[in-house]
Write an enzyme that holds these catalytic residues in place. Structure first.
Site, mmCIF file in Angstrom:
data_model
loop_
_atom_site.group_PDB
_atom_site.id
_atom_site.type_symbol
_atom_site.label_atom_id
_atom_site.label_comp_id
_atom_site.label_asym_id
_atom_site.label_seq_id
_atom_site.Cartn_x
_atom_site.Cartn_y
_atom_site.Cartn_z
ATOM 1 N N HIS A 271 38.202 72.038 45.042
ATOM 2 C CA HIS A 271 36.967 72.758 45.333
ATOM 3 C C HIS A 271 36.509 72.595 46.783
ATOM 4 O O HIS A 271 35.315 72.693 47.071
ATOM 5 C CB HIS A 271 35.867 72.307 44.372
ATOM 6 C CG HIS A 271 36.196 72.551 42.930
ATOM 7 N ND1 HIS A 271 36.250 73.814 42.389
ATOM 8 C CD2 HIS A 271 36.515 71.691 41.923
ATOM 9 C CE1 HIS A 271 36.576 73.737 41.106
ATOM 10 N NE2 HIS A 271 36.736 72.457 40.802
ATOM 11 N N ARG B 45 30.572 73.544 41.489
ATOM 12 C CA ARG B 45 29.759 74.532 40.778
ATOM 13 C C ARG B 45 29.374 75.729 41.647
ATOM 14 O O ARG B 45 28.833 76.705 41.153
ATOM 15 C CB ARG B 45 28.503 73.852 40.206
ATOM 16 C CG ARG B 45 28.847 72.718 39.240
ATOM 17 C CD ARG B 45 27.619 72.121 38.595
ATOM 18 N NE ARG B 45 27.001 73.041 37.637
ATOM 19 C CZ ARG B 45 25.952 72.734 36.887
ATOM 20 N NH1 ARG B 45 25.407 71.518 36.976
ATOM 21 N NH2 ARG B 45 25.445 73.617 36.054
ATOM 22 N N LYS C 169 -4.818 73.278 40.425
ATOM 23 C CA LYS C 169 -3.553 73.318 39.694
ATOM 24 C C LYS C 169 -3.724 72.645 38.335
ATOM 25 O O LYS C 169 -3.863 71.427 38.246
ATOM 26 C CB LYS C 169 -2.454 72.582 40.482
ATOM 27 C CG LYS C 169 -2.002 73.303 41.739
ATOM 28 C CD LYS C 169 -1.047 74.423 41.393
ATOM 29 C CE LYS C 169 -0.468 75.065 42.635
ATOM 30 N NZ LYS C 169 0.445 76.160 42.310
ATOM 31 N N PRO D 120 21.827 66.872 44.695
ATOM 32 C CA PRO D 120 21.359 66.147 45.884
ATOM 33 C C PRO D 120 19.925 66.521 46.232
ATOM 34 O O PRO D 120 19.571 67.692 46.306
ATOM 35 C CB PRO D 120 22.335 66.610 46.967
ATOM 36 C CG PRO D 120 23.550 67.042 46.224
ATOM 37 C CD PRO D 120 23.053 67.644 44.950
ATOM 38 N N GLU D 121 19.085 65.496 46.433
ATOM 39 C CA GLU D 121 17.693 65.712 46.795
ATOM 40 C C GLU D 121 17.482 65.297 48.254
ATOM 41 O O GLU D 121 18.442 64.990 48.960
ATOM 42 C CB GLU D 121 16.784 64.924 45.844
ATOM 43 C CG GLU D 121 16.925 65.328 44.383
ATOM 44 C CD GLU D 121 16.365 66.713 44.074
ATOM 45 O OE1 GLU D 121 15.726 67.311 44.947
ATOM 46 O OE2 GLU D 121 16.581 67.205 42.950
#
Length: 284
Positions: free
Chosen positions: A89, A107, A148, A2-3
């Site tokens: 879970h 996880r 960068k 998930p972002e």
């Protein structure tokens, strides 16, 4: 994983819990990325006052304590009634007045922590600005990028520069602008960076409007899937034809992440890097 759009969508789907009192807390598996606090029972009797998001963290403010929730790679929250069958879970259950909040994480890379001085300084204070805020603008990003020499995609996904621009959204933004993901960040012109800021904001807003991306098993707390994945032009399409020029999309790994691009529409431009001058008195 998930972002930002998925976390924002999840947070919004939990707003019905505001002003409800916690009746009970059940920890079925405490071993997540960090252990669930032993004293989490302190939530009992407290009302949930506020829910906000910072980067990919959901910040839950109760009457006397605040918590920091992170979905990790496979975590999700689900609102259920008491009689809904538990899943294997489901690691944490917070019972409110008329509904249960369940944290599910196969996880176990997510976290449920107190938001205290320690977690604030380690996990929050080092973060860059929110991508949808005014603080994330072309002048800011130009100053960050000019020193960068890492790939542009790696730089835009750096949470110390800007938070929440995950792999999907970085890939789509760079594809739409014709910028090769491996192009050194410092080689981008001010105009390109200006366009990148606009495109990142547009992509993230669109993803939030569509409920995020459901690529595997993501859903919000109401069990609803996201639909942004139906608009993807590059991410996950390696080996398929580019929608613009019909060239075969290619894939490379940057920062251990798959980076799909079009070799025709996103050419890698050669950059001349000036040799560094030796500092007088320094050792090689």
């Amino acid at each position: 994983m998930p972002e930002l759009p998925e976390v924002e969508t999840t947070k919004t789907s939990l707003l019905s819990l505001l002003e409800q009192t916690v009746l009970n807390v059940e920890v079925r598996q405490s071993s997540l990325r960090w252990p669930i606090p032993d004293d989490i029972q302190k939530l009992r009797g407290q009302k949930l006052r506020k829910l906000t998001r910072r980067s990919k963290y959901i910040l839950a403010e109760f009457e006397h304590d605040s918590m920091l929730w992170h979905l990790g790679m496979s975590g999700s929250f689900r609102l259920c009634d008491h009689y809904t069958e538990l899943r294997k879970h489901d690691h944490l259950i917070i019972q409110f007045e008329d509904i249960e909040l369940r944290y599910h994480d196969p996880r176990r890379f997510g976290c449920i922590l107190w938001l205290d001085q320690n977690s604030q300084s380690k996990l929050i204070d080092t973060l860059g600005p929110e991508p949808l805020s005014e603080a994330f603008n072309a002048e800011y990003l130009f100053q960050k990028f000019k020193k960068k020499n890492v790939a542009a995609k790696v730089a835009i996904m750096d949470n110390h520069i800007v938070v929440g621009v995950g792999n999907i959204y970085a890939t789509e933004s760079l594809f739409n602008l014709g910028i090769h993901p491996a192009q050194p960040a410092s080689s981008l012109s001010f105009q390109q960076i200006e366009q990148l800021v606009v495109e990142v904001k547009r992509i993230l807003k669109q993803a939030i409007d569509l409920g995020g991306s459901t690529l595997r098993d993501y859903s919000n707390a109401m069990g609803e899937n996201g639909y942004f994945q139906q608009t993807l032009l590059a991410y996950g399409r390696a080996g398929e034809m580019c929608v613009n020029c019909e060239t075969t999309l290619e894939n490379l790994k940057l920062g251990q992440r798959a980076s799909v691009f079009c070799p025709e529409c996103q050419p890698l431009k050669k950059v001349k890097i000036a040799p560094q001058k030796a500092i007088k008195g320094s050792k090689a």
